[in-house]
Design an enzyme around this catalytic site. Structure first.
Site, PDB file in Angstrom:
ATOM      1  N   CYS A 134      48.107 -10.442 -25.050  1.00 42.68           N
ATOM      2  CA  CYS A 134      48.261 -11.583 -26.312  1.00 42.68           C
ATOM      3  C   CYS A 134      49.069 -10.601 -27.294  1.00 42.68           C
ATOM      4  O   CYS A 134      50.090 -11.289 -27.842  1.00 42.68           O
ATOM      5  CB  CYS A 134      47.122 -11.913 -26.701  1.00 42.68           C
ATOM      6  SG  CYS A 134      45.768 -10.949 -27.352  1.00 42.68           S
ATOM      7  N   HIS A 205      41.785 -11.787 -30.285  1.00 37.32           N
ATOM      8  CA  HIS A 205      42.796 -12.549 -29.470  1.00 37.32           C
ATOM      9  C   HIS A 205      43.938 -13.313 -30.481  1.00 37.32           C
ATOM     10  O   HIS A 205      43.493 -13.254 -31.696  1.00 37.32           O
ATOM     11  CB  HIS A 205      42.117 -13.837 -28.723  1.00 37.32           C
ATOM     12  CG  HIS A 205      43.179 -14.600 -27.727  1.00 37.32           C
ATOM     13  ND1 HIS A 205      44.063 -14.048 -26.953  1.00 37.32           N
ATOM     14  CD2 HIS A 205      43.697 -15.906 -27.736  1.00 37.32           C
ATOM     15  CE1 HIS A 205      44.698 -15.108 -26.381  1.00 37.32           C
ATOM     16  NE2 HIS A 205      44.581 -15.898 -26.756  1.00 37.32           N
ATOM     17  N   HIS A 219      50.047 -18.127 -26.183  1.00 39.12           N
ATOM     18  CA  HIS A 219      49.237 -17.222 -26.001  1.00 39.12           C
ATOM     19  C   HIS A 219      49.011 -16.739 -24.925  1.00 39.12           C
ATOM     20  O   HIS A 219      49.409 -17.343 -23.973  1.00 39.12           O
ATOM     21  CB  HIS A 219      47.856 -17.681 -26.769  1.00 39.12           C
ATOM     22  CG  HIS A 219      46.972 -18.562 -25.774  1.00 39.12           C
ATOM     23  ND1 HIS A 219      45.603 -18.504 -25.721  1.00 39.12           N
ATOM     24  CD2 HIS A 219      47.540 -19.642 -25.043  1.00 39.12           C
ATOM     25  CE1 HIS A 219      45.350 -19.227 -24.751  1.00 39.12           C
ATOM     26  NE2 HIS A 219      46.190 -19.852 -24.677  1.00 39.12           N
TER      27      HIS A 219
END
Length: 250
Positions: A134, A205, A219
């Site tokens: 990410c 994340h 993402h």
């Protein structure tokens, strides 16, 4: 690359099979030498060269190339290999190694490639922690879309579960970001959305908000392909903060 170096590389690939081997080719004076290194990746299908090994080899001589093996698959570079080669700035050698029907392990072809200006696509890449994850996707977006090169940070797989390392919150200011006080109520293209997914301790994340009309976010979730999703629902629920690059603040 001389024959002695090639023999040393093949021998290391056989020794570490079925795990990927990794190492460095260095120049010491007029001699070229292969230095076997430790693969600290969490699985056999990837490699991650120990930082301490790289530093030790650099102290011995000039780094000429990075080496790793592809057990039971062709020695052609993956997108992660191409990306890492560009980052490192030196050629790479990939050696093919496999086991025959009689159970004999042997190393064969060595494929060589060098930095050539390759840029990995934003979407559709397999997840490789530390290379295509990410944060790596955020770095690629900023480089490709804004011409901004964000710093990289050392990160081990599973850092979010140790209760100590806090990759995003410890480093966002160093990378040139600040917290958006109004959070999701003031989203702008390029904002980084921090999320907490299956982590007990920290946001682990992140994605980049890329479109104000349809509320798109790109993402790269663990174990998945990098992709574009509508930001809302589940992603909104797991959001913990919104970050904005300082030069983008209006």
């Amino acid at each position: 690359m001389n024959r002695g170096t090639e023999r040393a590389i093949r021998a290391h690939a056989v020794r570490d099979y079925p795990r990927e081997c990794c190492g460095l080719v260095i120049k010491v004076g007029r001699m070229t030498k292969y230095i076997p290194c430790t693969n600290i990746a969490s699985n056999d299908a990837d490699f991650r060269l120990a930082k301490e090994d790289y530093v030790a080899a650099a102290d011995m001589g000039e780094i000429l190339a990075v080496v790793h093996s592809h057990p039971d698959r062709p020695p052609l570079p993956s997108p992660a290999d191409l990306d890492a080669c560009e980052e490192g700035g030196v050629p790479w050698h990939i050696v093919h190694v496999s086991k025959d029907d009689a159970g004999l392990v042997a190393a064969g072809e060595i494929h060589t490639f060098a930095p050539s200006g390759y840029e990995a696509p934003l979407l559709g890449l397999p997840f490789v922690h530390g290379v295509h994850d990410c944060y790596a996707l955020i770095r690629r977006w900023y480089k490709q879309e804004r011409g901004i090169v964000l710093p990289d940070f050392e990160r081990r797989d599973g850092w979010w579960d140790d209760g100590v390392q806090n990759l995003y919150l410890d480093n966002y200011a160093k990378a040139g970001f600040e917290v958006v006080p109004d959070g999701v109520a003031d989203l702008q293209v390029g904002d980084v959305i921090l999320m907490q997914i299956r982590s007990k301790h920290h946001p682990n994340h992140a994605g980049v908000y890329i479109d104000g009309g349809w509320q798109w976010m790109i993402h790269h979730e663990y174990g998945q392909l990098s992709c574009k999703v509508v930001y809302g629902g589940h992603w909104l629920q797991v959001t913990r903060a919104v970050l904005r690059y300082r030069s983008e603040k209006t």
